[in-house]
Design a protein around this motif. Structure first.
Motif, mmCIF file in Angstrom:
data_model
loop_
_atom_site.group_PDB
_atom_site.id
_atom_site.type_symbol
_atom_site.label_atom_id
_atom_site.label_comp_id
_atom_site.label_asym_id
_atom_site.label_seq_id
_atom_site.Cartn_x
_atom_site.Cartn_y
_atom_site.Cartn_z
ATOM 1 N N LEU A 40 0.832 -1.200 0.000
ATOM 2 C CA LEU A 40 0.000 0.000 0.000
ATOM 3 C C LEU A 40 0.868 1.253 0.000
ATOM 4 O O LEU A 40 0.646 2.176 -0.788
ATOM 5 C CB LEU A 40 -0.926 -0.001 1.216
ATOM 6 N N LEU A 41 1.856 1.291 0.866
ATOM 7 C CA LEU A 41 2.746 2.449 0.935
ATOM 8 C C LEU A 41 3.449 2.687 -0.390
ATOM 9 O O LEU A 41 3.491 3.821 -0.890
ATOM 10 C CB LEU A 41 3.772 2.273 2.052
ATOM 11 N N LEU A 42 3.991 1.642 -0.987
ATOM 12 C CA LEU A 42 4.708 1.794 -2.258
ATOM 13 C C LEU A 42 3.786 2.249 -3.385
ATOM 14 O O LEU A 42 4.218 2.943 -4.306
ATOM 15 C CB LEU A 42 5.424 0.494 -2.624
ATOM 16 N N ASN A 43 2.504 1.883 -3.323
ATOM 17 C CA ASN A 43 1.537 2.347 -4.325
ATOM 18 C C ASN A 43 1.174 3.821 -4.135
ATOM 19 O O ASN A 43 0.877 4.517 -5.099
ATOM 20 C CB ASN A 43 0.265 1.501 -4.286
ATOM 21 N N ILE A 44 1.195 4.276 -2.897
ATOM 22 C CA ILE A 44 0.810 5.660 -2.597
ATOM 23 C C ILE A 44 1.958 6.640 -2.815
ATOM 24 O O ILE A 44 1.732 7.776 -3.252
ATOM 25 C CB ILE A 44 0.296 5.741 -1.141
ATOM 26 N N LEU A 45 3.162 6.242 -2.526
ATOM 27 C CA LEU A 45 4.304 7.167 -2.570
ATOM 28 C C LEU A 45 4.438 7.964 -3.868
ATOM 29 O O LEU A 45 4.680 9.176 -3.808
ATOM 30 C CB LEU A 45 5.607 6.435 -2.267
ATOM 31 N N PRO A 46 4.275 7.363 -5.044
ATOM 32 C CA PRO A 46 4.427 8.163 -6.270
ATOM 33 C C PRO A 46 3.380 9.275 -6.404
ATOM 34 O O PRO A 46 3.585 10.230 -7.143
ATOM 35 C CB PRO A 46 4.274 7.143 -7.399
ATOM 36 N N LYS A 47 2.285 9.158 -5.682
ATOM 37 C CA LYS A 47 1.204 10.141 -5.777
ATOM 38 C C LYS A 47 1.337 11.262 -4.751
ATOM 39 O O LYS A 47 0.600 12.240 -4.808
ATOM 40 C CB LYS A 47 -0.140 9.435 -5.600
ATOM 41 N N LEU A 48 2.261 11.117 -3.810
ATOM 42 C CA LEU A 48 2.417 12.087 -2.735
ATOM 43 C C LEU A 48 3.361 13.211 -3.118
ATOM 44 O O LEU A 48 4.321 13.017 -3.850
ATOM 45 C CB LEU A 48 2.984 11.412 -1.485
ATOM 46 N N ASN A 49 3.094 14.377 -2.562
ATOM 47 C CA ASN A 49 4.049 15.477 -2.618
ATOM 48 C C ASN A 49 4.920 15.300 -1.377
ATOM 49 O O ASN A 49 4.509 15.651 -0.260
ATOM 50 C CB ASN A 49 3.304 16.811 -2.606
ATOM 51 N N TYR A 50 6.114 14.754 -1.568
ATOM 52 C CA TYR A 50 6.959 14.402 -0.434
ATOM 53 C C TYR A 50 7.363 15.638 0.372
ATOM 54 O O TYR A 50 7.453 15.583 1.594
ATOM 55 C CB TYR A 50 8.180 13.613 -0.902
ATOM 56 N N ASP A 51 7.579 16.770 -0.287
ATOM 57 C CA ASP A 51 7.916 17.995 0.439
ATOM 58 C C ASP A 51 6.786 18.397 1.386
ATOM 59 O O ASP A 51 7.030 18.890 2.486
ATOM 60 C CB ASP A 51 8.229 19.145 -0.522
ATOM 61 N N ALA A 52 5.539 18.199 0.972
ATOM 62 C CA ALA A 52 4.397 18.499 1.834
ATOM 63 C C ALA A 52 4.366 17.554 3.034
ATOM 64 O O ALA A 52 4.022 17.965 4.145
ATOM 65 C CB ALA A 52 3.092 18.417 1.052
ATOM 66 N N VAL A 53 4.743 16.303 2.832
ATOM 67 C CA VAL A 53 4.813 15.342 3.935
ATOM 68 C C VAL A 53 5.873 15.793 4.936
ATOM 69 O O VAL A 53 5.633 15.813 6.149
ATOM 70 C CB VAL A 53 5.112 13.917 3.425
#
Length: 125
Positions: A40-53
């Motif tokens: 689940l995490l690996l599927n979500i990561l490409p969709k996240l704005n990592y800087d916002a996280v």
């Protein structure tokens, strides 16, 4: 409460040019540990704005001492420790009460019982 998308504030609040990422002003933060789901995490990561996280983690850190230190950029290969840390931040840390703040207008959206109230006033539409 989950991170909100860029387009919501930018397209829906009158006069908002840069409404993302929302700031987080927590009053109550709770931890609810869950089993790590790597897939689940690996599927979500490409969709996240990592800087916002990263920004959210820093805003929550004074209210949650157990937050991990995340790298400034995501490596291509994630080791188990980083997967666990990311999963914890994204799925186990919950802002129960506080507010979200628009960086453009400083408009505050209250969070009560983990639910942000994003209802706009008539003059904001």
């Amino acid at each position: 409460m989950r991170l909100l998308t860029h387009n919501y504030l930018q397209s829906n609040v009158k006069g908002t040019e840069e409404g993302y990422p929302l700031g987080i002003v927590p009053e109550t933060v709770e931890i609810d540990k869950s089993p790590v789901d790597r897939e689940l995490l690996l599927n979500i990561l490409p969709k996240l704005n990592y800087d916002a996280v990263l920004q959210a983690v820093e805003q929550l850190r004074p209210h949650c001492e157990t937050l991990p230190n995340l790298p400034s950029t995501l490596p291509e290969d994630l080791d188990d420790e980083l997967v666990n840390d990311l999963y914890f931040v994204l799925f186990d840390v919950h802002v129960k009460n506080g507010c979200l703040v628009c960086p453009s207008t400083q408009r505050k959206f209250p969070i009560r019982d983990g639910i942000p109230n994003m209802i706009l006033h008539e003059d904001e539409i």
